[in-house]
Scaffold this active site. Structure first.
Site, mmCIF file in Angstrom:
data_model
loop_
_atom_site.group_PDB
_atom_site.id
_atom_site.type_symbol
_atom_site.label_atom_id
_atom_site.label_comp_id
_atom_site.label_asym_id
_atom_site.label_seq_id
_atom_site.Cartn_x
_atom_site.Cartn_y
_atom_site.Cartn_z
ATOM 1 N N TRP A 1 -16.800 -25.278 8.841
ATOM 2 C CA TRP A 1 -15.657 -24.500 9.298
ATOM 3 C C TRP A 1 -15.183 -23.471 8.610
ATOM 4 O O TRP A 1 -14.574 -22.432 8.662
ATOM 5 C CB TRP A 1 -14.874 -25.306 10.322
ATOM 6 C CG TRP A 1 -15.359 -25.919 11.424
ATOM 7 C CD1 TRP A 1 -15.544 -27.281 11.764
ATOM 8 C CD2 TRP A 1 -15.514 -25.206 12.702
ATOM 9 N NE1 TRP A 1 -16.149 -27.353 12.955
ATOM 10 C CE2 TRP A 1 -16.077 -25.916 13.757
ATOM 11 C CE3 TRP A 1 -15.701 -23.882 13.004
ATOM 12 C CZ2 TRP A 1 -16.598 -25.470 14.828
ATOM 13 C CZ3 TRP A 1 -16.047 -23.228 14.083
ATOM 14 C CH2 TRP A 1 -16.692 -24.058 15.112
ATOM 15 N N LYS B 1 -9.782 -30.757 20.535
ATOM 16 C CA LYS B 1 -10.004 -31.830 19.621
ATOM 17 C C LYS B 1 -9.066 -33.046 19.998
ATOM 18 O O LYS B 1 -9.356 -33.976 20.271
ATOM 19 C CB LYS B 1 -10.030 -31.657 18.412
ATOM 20 C CG LYS B 1 -10.884 -30.436 17.745
ATOM 21 C CD LYS B 1 -12.289 -30.200 18.453
ATOM 22 C CE LYS B 1 -13.187 -28.877 18.097
ATOM 23 N NZ LYS B 1 -12.898 -28.230 16.938
ATOM 24 N N ASP C 1 -6.401 -24.796 8.849
ATOM 25 C CA ASP C 1 -7.083 -24.914 9.941
ATOM 26 C C ASP C 1 -7.088 -26.503 10.280
ATOM 27 O O ASP C 1 -8.006 -27.139 9.398
ATOM 28 C CB ASP C 1 -8.716 -24.519 9.834
ATOM 29 C CG ASP C 1 -9.410 -24.847 11.306
ATOM 30 O OD1 ASP C 1 -8.771 -25.625 12.091
ATOM 31 O OD2 ASP C 1 -10.736 -24.499 11.105
HETATM 32 C C1 LIG Z 1 -13.670 -26.830 16.614
HETATM 33 C C2 LIG Z 1 -13.244 -26.388 15.474
HETATM 34 C C3 LIG Z 1 -13.072 -24.758 15.175
HETATM 35 C C4 LIG Z 1 -13.507 -23.802 16.336
HETATM 36 O O1 LIG Z 1 -12.477 -23.896 17.567
HETATM 37 P P1 LIG Z 1 -12.710 -22.903 18.680
HETATM 38 O O2 LIG Z 1 -11.643 -23.165 19.443
HETATM 39 O O3 LIG Z 1 -13.952 -23.232 19.538
HETATM 40 O O4 LIG Z 1 -12.736 -21.710 18.224
HETATM 41 C C5 LIG Z 1 -12.429 -24.327 14.109
HETATM 42 N N1 LIG Z 1 -12.241 -25.090 13.081
HETATM 43 C C6 LIG Z 1 -12.387 -26.504 13.039
HETATM 44 C C7 LIG Z 1 -11.971 -27.349 11.988
HETATM 45 C C8 LIG Z 1 -12.731 -27.197 14.296
HETATM 46 O O5 LIG Z 1 -12.934 -28.369 14.325
#
Ligand SMILES: *Cc1c(COP(=O)(O)O)cnc(C)c1O
Length: 359
Positions: free
Chosen positions: A102, A196, A172
């Site tokens: 990521w 998540k 993030d």
């Molecule tokens: C799932 C995830 C993303 C991407 O999320 P989207 O909503 O599909 O854009 C980005 N960063 C992390 C750490 C993730 O777990």
């Protein structure tokens, strides 16, 4: 009906109490005479939902007054491009820590908008470590330092807030927000997709210190401009109203569980159970250095890869779903977010022991 234990990395298991409440309120929310999905986003009923959503998030995370809370669309992925566009503030460089799939994506997308300084990378260890802070090269001309607090695919998690040496810290937190305590004051910007640990897909939470916004170039579309959205309660366009409502229910559920401190304790014991089971076995192993192991996403491989298919099939026969690892890492991955009850982890470790005994 037989609900399974769902170990999906995202969209992921939701608290059953939340699903039941949504079911109960589906036709009519409180005394509104209609379903939330039918409401005007500017009406008085949805305004209550929106206000409670922000207030509950502020109270759970103790978000100070000088931070804006935005509820946007486009996922965390959109933020990879929107962050540099919104907060470079005339600078030409940004620092990134590369600790997995990521952060790698965030880096690639940011490169369109600025010079990315990769301050540290754990690629050499196949993203199973977090480089020592003393080895990072922070460029003090950079606009911010970005990192991924939990690498959902590689199962690597920062156990504390990194030292950005004075740069605004950007994180993030898509896969570990609301799972452990942290001090918002240490951050310039925090972002997370909701699918998540906060409920359904469709919302991206951005928490941003107010002095960092308001200087985006005119080329940034208004719906992607943090200051514009902040001035319009994230309603410059029609928001994902039903997802906002569901995220709100998850936050109320979390408050009912005792908030972040209580859920963090539960997460610590769930993760300990699973890592112990892995470490004690000779069939399963987790490649991540112990101090950087994720409490949320636990990848593990079987010593004999040819057993993978049987493992997945037998797990499903036992009501344990979505354990297949990400294609880039292989093996298995159990995602054990806030909504995964300890009973689900216990069922998994019992199954793993039984599978090892019989194979
Ligand atoms: C799932 C995830 C993303 C991407 O999320 P989207 O909503 O599909 O854009 C980005 N960063 C992390 C750490 C993730 O777990």
């Amino acid at each position: 009906m037989s609900r399974v234990y769902n170990f999906s990395a995202g969209p992921s298991a939701a608290p059953e109490a939340v699903l039941l409440q949504a079911q109960q309120e589906l036709l009519e929310w409180r005394d509104s005479g209609m379903s939330v999905m039918e409401m005007s986003h500017r009406g008085k009923h949805f305004s209550i939902i929106a206000e409670e959503l922000e207030a509950d998030l502020r109270s759970l995370l103790v978000i100070p007054e000088n931070y804006k809370v935005l509820f946007l669309q486009g996922g965390a992925s959109a933020q990879f491009s929107l962050i540099p566009q919104n907060i470079l503030n005339g600078k030409t460089k940004a620092c990134y820590l590369n600790t997995g799939a990521w952060s790698d994506k965030a880096i690639k997308d940011a490169q369109t908008y600025c010079d990315v300084v990769v301050s540290a990378s754990s690629e050499a260890t196949k993203f199973t470590t977090i480089p020592e802070a003393s080895s990072w090269t922070i460029d003090h001309q950079a606009a911010y330092l970005h990192y991924t607090s939990n690498e959902t695919i590689h199962g690597v998690e920062f156990q504390s807030c990194p030292d950005s040496q004075g740069l605004p810290l950007v994180s993030d937190m898509s896969s570990n927000i609301l799972s452990r305590s942290f001090d918002v004051n240490q951050f310039g910007l925090i972002y997370a997709g909701t699918q998540k640990n906060m409920g359904p897909a469709g919302v991206t939470v951005v928490i941003v210190r107010d002095d960092l916004i308001g200087h985006a170039p005119k080329t940034v579309p208004p719906v992607f401009n943090y200051a514009e959205q902040a001035n319009n309660q994230s309603m410059l366009n029609t928001p994902a109203t039903y997802s906002w409502y569901l995220v709100g229910l998850v936050l109320k559920w979390l408050k009912g569980q005792g908030g972040i401190a209580a859920i963090e304790q539960a997460n610590i014991s769930k993760a300990a159970l699973l890592y112990q089971a892995i470490d004690q076995s000779s069939l399963y192993s987790n490649p991540v250095e112990i101090v950087s192991r994720s409490r949320m996403n636990v990848p593990f491989i079987l010593a004999d890869e040819s057993l993978d298919k049987q493992f997945i099939a037998a797990a499903e026969a036992n009501g344990l779903f979505e354990l297949k690892g990400h294609r880039s890492v292989g093996g298995m991955r159990a995602s054990i977010y806030n909504a995964m009850p300890e009973a689900g982890v216990l069922a998994l470790v019992e199954f793993m022991a039984e599978f090892e005994r019989t194979h």
